[in-house]
Design a protein around this motif. Structure first.
Motif, PDB file in Angstrom:
ATOM      1  N   MET A   1       0.835  -1.190   0.000  1.00  0.00           N
ATOM      2  CA  MET A   1       0.000   0.000   0.000  1.00  0.00           C
ATOM      3  C   MET A   1       0.873   1.245   0.000  1.00  0.00           C
ATOM      4  O   MET A   1       1.916   1.280   0.624  1.00  0.00           O
ATOM      5  CB  MET A   1      -0.878   0.020   1.252  1.00  0.00           C
ATOM      6  N   ASN A   2       0.412   2.256  -0.682  1.00  0.00           N
ATOM      7  CA  ASN A   2       1.143   3.507  -0.814  1.00  0.00           C
ATOM      8  C   ASN A   2       0.751   4.488   0.295  1.00  0.00           C
ATOM      9  O   ASN A   2       0.101   5.489   0.046  1.00  0.00           O
ATOM     10  CB  ASN A   2       0.865   4.129  -2.189  1.00  0.00           C
ATOM     11  N   ARG A   3       1.146   4.175   1.529  1.00  0.00           N
ATOM     12  CA  ARG A   3       0.811   5.043   2.664  1.00  0.00           C
ATOM     13  C   ARG A   3       1.726   6.255   2.704  1.00  0.00           C
ATOM     14  O   ARG A   3       2.926   6.145   2.504  1.00  0.00           O
ATOM     15  CB  ARG A   3       0.935   4.275   3.965  1.00  0.00           C
ATOM     16  N   ASN A   4       1.126   7.388   2.997  1.00  0.00           N
ATOM     17  CA  ASN A   4       1.864   8.641   3.114  1.00  0.00           C
ATOM     18  C   ASN A   4       1.899   9.037   4.595  1.00  0.00           C
ATOM     19  O   ASN A   4       0.839   9.133   5.227  1.00  0.00           O
ATOM     20  CB  ASN A   4       1.153   9.710   2.287  1.00  0.00           C
ATOM     21  N   PRO A   5       3.072   9.273   5.166  1.00  0.00           N
ATOM     22  CA  PRO A   5       3.161   9.652   6.580  1.00  0.00           C
ATOM     23  C   PRO A   5       2.391  10.929   6.912  1.00  0.00           C
ATOM     24  O   PRO A   5       1.946  11.109   8.042  1.00  0.00           O
ATOM     25  CB  PRO A   5       4.658   9.826   6.841  1.00  0.00           C
ATOM     26  N   ASP A   6       2.213  11.813   5.933  1.00  0.00           N
ATOM     27  CA  ASP A   6       1.418  13.021   6.177  1.00  0.00           C
ATOM     28  C   ASP A   6      -0.041  12.666   6.468  1.00  0.00           C
ATOM     29  O   ASP A   6      -0.701  13.314   7.283  1.00  0.00           O
ATOM     30  CB  ASP A   6       1.479  13.967   4.980  1.00  0.00           C
ATOM     31  N   ARG A  26      -9.799   4.270   4.328  1.00  0.00           N
ATOM     32  CA  ARG A  26      -8.481   4.522   3.739  1.00  0.00           C
ATOM     33  C   ARG A  26      -7.824   3.211   3.305  1.00  0.00           C
ATOM     34  O   ARG A  26      -7.307   3.098   2.193  1.00  0.00           O
ATOM     35  CB  ARG A  26      -7.601   5.236   4.753  1.00  0.00           C
ATOM     36  N   ASP A  27      -7.842   2.214   4.196  1.00  0.00           N
ATOM     37  CA  ASP A  27      -7.224   0.924   3.879  1.00  0.00           C
ATOM     38  C   ASP A  27      -7.863   0.279   2.657  1.00  0.00           C
ATOM     39  O   ASP A  27      -7.174  -0.291   1.807  1.00  0.00           O
ATOM     40  CB  ASP A  27      -7.329  -0.031   5.067  1.00  0.00           C
ATOM     41  N   ILE A  28      -9.177   0.361   2.564  1.00  0.00           N
ATOM     42  CA  ILE A  28      -9.884  -0.236   1.428  1.00  0.00           C
ATOM     43  C   ILE A  28      -9.486   0.467   0.133  1.00  0.00           C
ATOM     44  O   ILE A  28      -9.204  -0.175  -0.887  1.00  0.00           O
ATOM     45  CB  ILE A  28     -11.410  -0.200   1.648  1.00  0.00           C
ATOM     46  N   ILE A  29      -9.437   1.785   0.158  1.00  0.00           N
ATOM     47  CA  ILE A  29      -9.079   2.541  -1.041  1.00  0.00           C
ATOM     48  C   ILE A  29      -7.661   2.199  -1.480  1.00  0.00           C
ATOM     49  O   ILE A  29      -7.421   1.894  -2.648  1.00  0.00           O
ATOM     50  CB  ILE A  29      -9.236   4.055  -0.798  1.00  0.00           C
ATOM     51  N   LEU A  30      -6.721   2.248  -0.554  1.00  0.00           N
ATOM     52  CA  LEU A  30      -5.328   1.963  -0.908  1.00  0.00           C
ATOM     53  C   LEU A  30      -5.129   0.510  -1.320  1.00  0.00           C
ATOM     54  O   LEU A  30      -4.270   0.209  -2.146  1.00  0.00           O
ATOM     55  CB  LEU A  30      -4.401   2.322   0.247  1.00  0.00           C
ATOM     56  N   GLY A  31      -5.903  -0.398  -0.761  1.00  0.00           N
ATOM     57  CA  GLY A  31      -5.784  -1.809  -1.093  1.00  0.00           C
ATOM     58  C   GLY A  31      -6.505  -2.211  -2.366  1.00  0.00           C
ATOM     59  O   GLY A  31      -6.259  -3.284  -2.916  1.00  0.00           O
ATOM     60  N   THR A  39      -2.298  11.814  -0.506  1.00  0.00           N
ATOM     61  CA  THR A  39      -1.613  13.033  -0.096  1.00  0.00           C
ATOM     62  C   THR A  39      -2.602  13.871   0.714  1.00  0.00           C
ATOM     63  O   THR A  39      -3.766  13.493   0.855  1.00  0.00           O
ATOM     64  CB  THR A  39      -1.100  13.808  -1.332  1.00  0.00           C
ATOM     65  N   ILE A  40      -2.129  14.980   1.216  1.00  0.00           N
ATOM     66  CA  ILE A  40      -3.019  15.943   1.857  1.00  0.00           C
ATOM     67  C   ILE A  40      -3.215  17.098   0.876  1.00  0.00           C
ATOM     68  O   ILE A  40      -2.253  17.728   0.444  1.00  0.00           O
ATOM     69  CB  ILE A  40      -2.442  16.475   3.186  1.00  0.00           C
TER      70      ILE A  40
END
Length: 118
Positions: A1-6, A26-31, A39-40
């Motif tokens: 998954m492409n998690r962004n620390p922001d 969020r997890d469902i979208i990224l997965g 991003t923010i």
């Protein structure tokens, strides 16, 4: 998954009343598709692939996603609401509702990515 620390930081600082449902969304979208990034933008998490797919739309009562060009996403997506020229919204009332709508959310994300990939 492409998690962004922001986005991690935003989630930690926001303390949304439906925090578990927001995080699961969020997890469902990224997965749903490896091409999706986050991003923010506009002071809220926004999901992207060759353009803005959707952003969390601030609400304390529901988890609300604004699909910026939702009317143009190919396919039939019954959970997308709205009748504006472009934007559509998908809302979830709680974590159980997020799970119930998971397949619909994944289908919208995949349809966007396939459309944009050509």
């Amino acid at each position: 998954m492409n998690r962004n620390p922001d986005v991690d930081r935003w989630l930690d600082e926001t303390a949304h009343p439906l925090d578990a449902a927001v995080r699961r969304t969020r997890d469902i979208i990224l997965g749903a598709d490896d091409r999706v990034t986050e991003t923010i933008k506009w002071k809220t998490p926004t999901f992207e692939f060759r353009g803005n797919i959707a952003s969390f739309n601030p609400s304390k009562r529901v988890v609300s996603l604004l699909f910026h060009r939702g009317a143009e996403i190919p396919g039939d997506h019954p959970r997308l609401e709205g009748d504006g020229r472009l934007a559509r919204t998908m809302r979830f009332t709680d974590l159980e509702d997020v799970e119930a709508g998971r397949a619909d959310l994944e289908a919208v994300i995949r349809a966007w990515c396939d459309w944009k990939a050509g």
